[in-house]
Design a protein around this motif. Structure first.
Motif, short mmCIF file in Angstrom:
data_model
loop_
_atom_site.label_atom_id
_atom_site.label_comp_id
_atom_site.label_asym_id
_atom_site.label_seq_id
_atom_site.Cartn_x
_atom_site.Cartn_y
_atom_site.Cartn_z
N MET A 156 45.40 27.48 -12.16
CA MET A 156 45.39 28.69 -11.32
C MET A 156 46.44 28.58 -10.23
O MET A 156 47.12 29.55 -9.89
CB MET A 156 44.02 28.87 -10.67
N GLY A 204 50.07 29.49 -10.81
CA GLY A 204 50.38 30.90 -10.59
C GLY A 204 50.68 31.22 -9.14
O GLY A 204 51.18 32.29 -8.82
N VAL A 205 50.39 30.28 -8.25
CA VAL A 205 50.57 30.50 -6.81
C VAL A 205 51.79 29.73 -6.28
O VAL A 205 52.65 30.30 -5.62
CB VAL A 205 49.31 30.06 -6.04
N PHE A 206 51.86 28.43 -6.59
CA PHE A 206 52.91 27.58 -6.01
C PHE A 206 53.91 27.04 -7.04
O PHE A 206 54.76 26.22 -6.69
CB PHE A 206 52.26 26.36 -5.32
N GLU A 207 53.74 27.39 -8.31
CA GLU A 207 54.57 26.88 -9.41
C GLU A 207 54.30 25.43 -9.76
O GLU A 207 54.19 25.06 -10.92
CB GLU A 207 56.08 27.04 -9.14
N TYR A 212 56.98 27.22 -15.42
CA TYR A 212 58.35 27.53 -15.85
C TYR A 212 58.99 26.40 -16.63
O TYR A 212 60.18 26.16 -16.52
CB TYR A 212 59.20 27.95 -14.65
N HIS A 230 46.30 38.08 -15.90
CA HIS A 230 47.18 38.72 -14.94
C HIS A 230 48.51 37.99 -14.75
O HIS A 230 49.11 38.05 -13.69
CB HIS A 230 46.45 38.93 -13.62
N GLY A 231 48.93 37.30 -15.79
CA GLY A 231 50.30 36.78 -15.78
C GLY A 231 50.42 35.34 -15.34
O GLY A 231 50.14 35.01 -14.19
N SER A 254 57.89 35.16 -10.38
CA SER A 254 56.99 36.21 -10.83
C SER A 254 57.42 37.50 -10.14
O SER A 254 57.81 37.48 -8.97
CB SER A 254 55.58 35.82 -10.42
N ARG A 312 58.70 36.45 -6.60
CA ARG A 312 57.92 35.39 -5.93
C ARG A 312 58.23 34.05 -6.60
O ARG A 312 57.92 33.85 -7.77
CB ARG A 312 56.43 35.69 -6.03
N GLY A 326 58.30 29.60 -6.06
CA GLY A 326 57.30 28.63 -5.63
C GLY A 326 57.01 28.68 -4.14
O GLY A 326 55.91 28.33 -3.71
N GLU A 332 53.85 41.00 -11.75
CA GLU A 332 53.14 39.79 -12.19
C GLU A 332 53.59 39.28 -13.55
O GLU A 332 52.95 38.40 -14.12
CB GLU A 332 51.62 39.97 -12.14
N MET A 362 42.05 33.31 -7.53
CA MET A 362 43.23 32.84 -8.26
C MET A 362 44.33 33.92 -8.25
O MET A 362 45.49 33.60 -8.49
CB MET A 362 42.86 32.41 -9.69
N LEU A 363 43.94 35.16 -7.94
CA LEU A 363 44.94 36.23 -7.84
C LEU A 363 45.34 36.46 -6.39
O LEU A 363 46.53 36.57 -6.07
CB LEU A 363 44.38 37.52 -8.44
N LEU A 419 45.39 34.52 -3.95
CA LEU A 419 46.22 33.44 -3.40
C LEU A 419 47.70 33.65 -3.71
O LEU A 419 48.56 33.01 -3.12
CB LEU A 419 45.77 32.08 -3.96
N ARG A 420 47.98 34.55 -4.66
CA ARG A 420 49.39 34.83 -4.97
C ARG A 420 50.04 35.65 -3.86
O ARG A 420 51.26 35.77 -3.80
CB ARG A 420 49.50 35.57 -6.31
N ARG A 468 48.85 32.38 0.47
CA ARG A 468 49.26 31.04 0.03
C ARG A 468 49.88 30.25 1.17
O ARG A 468 49.84 29.02 1.17
CB ARG A 468 50.19 31.12 -1.18
#
Lengths: 478, 478
Positions: free
Chosen positions: A214, A217-220, A252, A438-439, B44, B60, B62, B85, B142-143, B145-146, B151
């Protein structure tokens, strides 16, 4: 020497007004540089060696065991005040002494006793080694760890963590703290501890798998070093029911090979930095540092072993790679050993493969890739060219698996289908699947067992040796 | 620009043969330095702003959200390929652009779509703030936080851990990993999770207390940053049932004040290093960095507040100290508030005390010392001058307790007696007492709640805001 000079050189918390933040631990070199001076030290009386008319007193400080000398002509206290495992502060003179290996000796002048043990030790801890069974070693862990060599193991383990973190930070990985109380296990199977959580059933996380994905998806790129729990009933020298997982996950990626390359570089950097951080402990335990491999080659290798070319930033070499199916064939054919189980390694096979790789490629490590799909969790990415195998790997080190890793499924449909194929209920993984829905970028990662890695590095057969307070099927204390 | 130049400047894993270890994340400054060049980026699609004839595309990565421009005259792909996304790789030209705040804009030339979300977002995450209830924020963690600001909280939290570790390492603390599955709770009470461990009853550690004390006998100074578990039924904005404890313990102290001084210095060093490590996140969240206090004074202060003198290495100042009993009197008298409970603080009292200290001493922190013996665990050292109080402290920060610490009993007889006094069974603490029996130095330490500290630093009322995946009495997912 006057008092103010003395205060200048003291480092151990004496005279708090002048040194409000005490720093513990003189190194032997620092003491040597003060020859002719008086210094203040604190520590535990590790060992007394009474001689005729004087005594050697080994003082255990935070990191060193320092030999001091008690002598009635200079010591202004009685020898009977020195008791093993009592905690003391001392004032000592660094006197030149040719007969000493260091060129000096520490003469005890004054003594302040801070505490005295209530009883004699139930086990001898102040010899070079703690000579006892593994059960005793662990039953009296809080005492046996006071042994110089025992505690050195964990200074090295700290150095390993420090090396991993330093490398991962430089590579832009973000450190996370994921929950250990979870609603569903990530690794499947029955090997999971369960508990009552305010009337609901909860589990102890078998890995930070869902959460690190998860967070990709936020920090890579993310990592975590923390406890993981496995309710496995194995009673072997390589299993613990609670261990420290070193987990990273990266987004990635163009292939799962990038994960292996990252691990290779992490191990290079970490092993390279150990000497600087804990050289004295490596020397004390006579640790033989592992090599990776010799030069890579373009020539086809038997059984498909690949050795990537050495790079400038990898002075230890590269780690050979071999496919799971070919590794199985290699062990079976080379060692004339019948292949009983086709889908998994037996411990002996891992050991033989490592022997072969060490003998033929001069590497203590080997990556085994493309494990069978049936033996990998539901989140593993299948090989599009052969769905019976996954884009995954294990890293074996001196005969034992220390890492499992691979690419994960990032597409929602693909993950949903694999869950259904396995007869699993997608509703149980609702919040996990939200991430895919959601990607997510192509991604993968790995988990390394800190205790196993430490044990292999130091040459211990039993992983418990490299765990401060091990938990196994029989042991919940100390 | 030819291809080889392009490869030289790319940093995101493109063309693996030339850059086998991809580094993620250009900073905005790095991009600006490449004005006139083409760069490769991945990320993203955070937000699309369709304008007349072109579009702004927020990418977006890292660590950054980078504005790019889509324009049919230079973009060699259709705008419909850009979906929020979805994960993409792009080739972009850094073009000079006076109207942009940065002096340049990123023109998207080529696009490779790596993944496309299966559904539209259930919640808006790409506005400045996530405007929703705390329940939604956490249900879709989990979403959410994007979101850039969400974040950022955890990048700062990482910076805090990094600061703590860096400081403690310099002070010769050794990092340990203690077990979370234990046979007995350290903090007493019913607030403990229990589970079946191969037929035995086990508990989840409420703190690493016993183990860090044992390890003081080994390394003198130790620390651990790891999960702790409290089965408290509190349903408040400041309680979590699993949180990250920052624990340290130090031996050979001359008084519990040394522990407070160590914490003060740790906070100074950590807050001081944050700007360097996560300046952009601090700015994004408009974090107001806490002050400690103005100059110390020799004058007697009302209600016995003491402010130690500022030291050169403490540019933020020192933390005022007040005894528990005097703090109670202060709040009662100054705020004309009846004192209901004499032995403990009510949350409102903690808040008022902090207000007072902030107003009168310009400090966001205050140490409260000498807590009543009845309210501290059985291992707390009593004040020899007044056994009704302990040599202990809490640290309050902006209205909330973030640390509990103090000196521990190190003598065997003394610990045995306190256990018996409390009607506890020494046999249950057999392995813990082995440590005392065989010699321990005077020692003490503290535990700090990472999430509470982060929340207070960033000004969040609810501690859940500063926990990646919070666990409370109602929440076990995601």
């Amino acid at each position: 020497m006057n008092m103010s000079e003395l205060l200048q050189i003291q480092q151990d918390g004496e005279e708090r007004q002048s040194s409000p933040r005490p720093v513990t631990g003189f190194s032997l070199e620092e003491i040597g540089r003060r020859t002719g001076e008086e210094i203040l030290l604190h520590g535990s009386v590790y060992k007394l060696r009474r001689m005729s008319g004087f005594a050697f007193v080994l003082l255990r400080t935070g990191r060193h065991v320092i030999q001091c000398v008690y002598g009635p002509e200079f010591s202004r206290f009685g020898m009977e005040e020195l008791v093993e495992e009592s905690c003391v502060r001392v004032r000592a003179l660094v006197a030149p002494e040719e007969r000493s290996r260091m060129g000096w000796e520490l003469r005890l002048l004054e003594l302040e006793v801070l505490s005295v043990p209530a009883e004699l030790m139930p086990i001898v801890i102040n010899q070079k080694k703690v000579n006892t069974s593994i059960e005793n070693l662990l039953d009296y862990r809080m005492l046996t760890l006071r042994n110089e060599k025992q505690r050195a193991i964990f200074k090295i383990q700290e150095g390993i963590c420090r090396g991993f973190r330093g490398f991962l930070q430089k590579q832009n990985f973000t450190e996370i703290h994921s929950p250990k109380l979870v609603e569903a296990g990530a690794e499947g199977g029955a090997n999971i501890f369960s508990l009552d959580y305010f009337g609901k059933q909860a589990y102890l996380a078998q890995s930070p798998q869902f959460y690190k994905q998860m967070m990709v998806g936020v920090f890579e790129r993310v990592y975590e070093i923390g406890p993981v729990f496995r309710a496995e009933k194995h009673d072997t020298s390589r299993h613990l029911n609670e261990y420290t997982g070193v987990d990273f996950e990266m987004g990635y990626i163009r292939g799962f090979e990038e994960i292996m390359e990252m691990e290779e570089a992490m191990l290079q950097a970490t092993l390279g930095s150990l000497q600087e951080f804990c050289g004295q402990e490596l020397e004390m335990l006579q640790v033989s540092m592992p090599r990776f491999s010799g030069e890579g080659t373009e020539e086809p290798q038997p059984w498909g072993v690949e050795v990537p070319h050495r790079r400038e930033d990898m002075p230890m070499g590269r780690i050979p790679r071999i496919r799971f199916s070919q590794a199985k064939a290699l062990v079976s054919e080379y060692y004339k050993r019948p292949m009983v189980e086709k889908e998994d390694f037996e411990p002996e096979e891992e050991d033989l493969l490592c022997q072969y790789i060490r003998g033929h490629y001069d590497s203590a490590f080997v990556f085994v890739t493309h494990y069978p799909t049936g033996k990998r969790p539901f989140y593993a990415m299948d090989n599009p060219e052969n769905p019976a195998e996954t884009l995954s790997f294990d890293l074996l080190f001196r005969g034992v698996e220390i890492t499992t890793g691979g690419q994960r499924i990032h597409g929602y449909q693909q993950q949903l289908e694999k869950l259904l194929q396995r007869g699993m209920d997608p509703e149980e993984f609702e919040s996990y699947l939200l991430m895919h829905r959601h990607g997510m970028p192509p991604h993968g990662g790995l988990g390394l067992g800190l205790e196993r890695f430490t044990a292999r590095l130091l040459g211990y057969e039993n992983v418990r040796q490299a765990c401060l307070f091990p938990r196994d099927i029989h042991r919940l204390t100390p």
